[in-house]
Design a protein around this motif. Structure first.
Motif, PDB file in Angstrom:
ATOM      1  N   ASP A 224      19.709 141.071  15.769  1.00 58.12           N
ATOM      2  CA  ASP A 224      21.126 140.884  15.476  1.00 58.12           C
ATOM      3  C   ASP A 224      21.476 141.667  14.219  1.00 58.12           C
ATOM      4  O   ASP A 224      20.598 142.108  13.474  1.00 58.12           O
ATOM      5  N   ALA A 225      22.773 141.857  13.994  1.00 57.10           N
ATOM      6  CA  ALA A 225      23.275 142.528  12.799  1.00 57.10           C
ATOM      7  C   ALA A 225      24.312 141.619  12.153  1.00 57.10           C
ATOM      8  O   ALA A 225      25.181 141.070  12.828  1.00 57.10           O
ATOM      9  N   TYR A 226      24.235 141.483  10.822  1.00 63.15           N
ATOM     10  CA  TYR A 226      25.039 140.498  10.105  1.00 63.15           C
ATOM     11  C   TYR A 226      25.986 141.192   9.126  1.00 63.15           C
ATOM     12  O   TYR A 226      25.620 142.164   8.461  1.00 63.15           O
ATOM     13  N   THR A 227      27.197 140.659   9.047  1.00 67.50           N
ATOM     14  CA  THR A 227      28.179 141.121   8.082  1.00 67.50           C
ATOM     15  C   THR A 227      28.504 139.976   7.122  1.00 67.50           C
ATOM     16  O   THR A 227      28.172 138.810   7.401  1.00 67.50           O
ATOM     17  N   PHE A 228      29.148 140.308   6.020  1.00 60.73           N
ATOM     18  CA  PHE A 228      29.390 139.325   4.974  1.00 60.73           C
ATOM     19  C   PHE A 228      30.876 139.286   4.625  1.00 60.73           C
ATOM     20  O   PHE A 228      31.549 140.314   4.598  1.00 60.73           O
ATOM     21  N   ALA A 229      31.358 138.080   4.331  1.00 60.86           N
ATOM     22  CA  ALA A 229      32.727 137.894   3.861  1.00 60.86           C
ATOM     23  C   ALA A 229      32.693 136.947   2.675  1.00 60.86           C
ATOM     24  O   ALA A 229      32.135 135.841   2.771  1.00 60.86           O
TER      25      ALA A 229
END
Length: 276
Positions: A224-229
């Motif tokens: 999986d690939a994760y993004t951040f907020a």
């Protein structure tokens, strides 16, 4: 000489320590049932005196064995929801004679749909059961192949999926106890992760810099690939070194949230969260 089932050989004279050995080949009746036991008795006599009559008789017992069709199946311990699952099936004849008109059937669990297989014959699919007519199997012969299914996207996680495979034949079977095999998988969600934030509470003076470390663990079965907020902080106050964090199953990584406040009209504590 032969008299019915009795065979007689006249060997003549034997001196001390003489030895005569030979083989006898017989043929069983074609309709003899598997499991039938034959006992062959051999006796020896002589015209002269015999010091020990106890060793003049010997016997050998033979049990008739026929075909013994069997099946085994293996599959993954986990079945990913919405993904394919592969079952490896082997049909074999563990007996001593050919098995005729062998058929193997795979009853897929509810929630798994048949996609394809690598069997040497075209299957018949009826509902959740897929069958292959393999024909005759010689003694010791086996037929391995794979079946590919797809797990439903609507099934829930934690469900057991037992896959049952059975085999049958027109000929008699020595052992019906190995005509059925089962493998069970547990459904799991395709994507799952855990995230934590080290040292989220920082005291920063204007113009000072600090950082909070974000840890991400890929706990799912797929990459999986994760993004951040970052929620709650002025975008001018922070920076992230990466915008996307790819992770393989079971992998973990950390990303530093770099903080620097050059100007601020707020006094006191500023709460914030990091969404992954």
């Amino acid at each position: 000489a032969q008299n019915g089932n009795e065979l007689v050989w006249t060997l003549g004279d034997l001196t001390r320590d003489d030895l005569v050995s030979f083989d006898v080949t017989v043929q069983l009746p074609p309709a003899v049932a598997s499991g039938t036991v034959y006992t062959n008795m051999a006796t020896v006599t002589a015209a002269g005196p015999d010091e020990n009559l106890a060793d003049n008789v010997a016997a050998a017992t033979t049990a008739v064995r026929g075909a013994d069709i069997a099946v085994r199946v293996s599959g993954p311990a986990q079945a990913i929801i919405g993904e394919t699952v592969v079952y490896n099936i082997t049909v074999y004849n563990a007996g001593l004679t050919p098995a005729t008109a062998v058929t193997v059937s795979d009853t897929l669990p509810a929630g798994v749909a048949y996609l394809s297989d690598s069997a040497p014959v075209t299957p018949t699919v009826s509902g959740g059961t897929t069958s292959w007519a393999l024909g005759d199997l010689g003694a010791g012969e086996e037929v391995p192949f794979a079946l590919v299914g797809r797990v439903s996207e609507t099934i829930t996680a934690g469900v057991s999926l037992p896959n049952v495979v059975t085999v049958s034949a027109l000929s008699a079977d020595d052992d019906a106890g190995n005509n059925r095999a089962t493998t069970t998988a547990q459904t799991v969600t395709p994507y799952a992760h855990a995230a934590s934030l080290d040292s989220p509470a920082l005291s920063l003076a204007l113009g000072a810099a600090g950082s909070a470390r974000i840890r991400v663990d890929n706990t799912g079965p797929l990459a999986d690939a994760y993004t951040f907020a970052v929620v709650g902080l002025d975008p001018a106050w922070y920076a992230l070194p990466v915008s996307v964090l790819p992770l393989q199953p079971g992998a973990s990584a950390t990303v530093d949230l770099n903080l620097s406040v050059d100007s601020c009209t707020i006094t006191g504590t500023v709460p914030y969260t990091v969404e992954v």
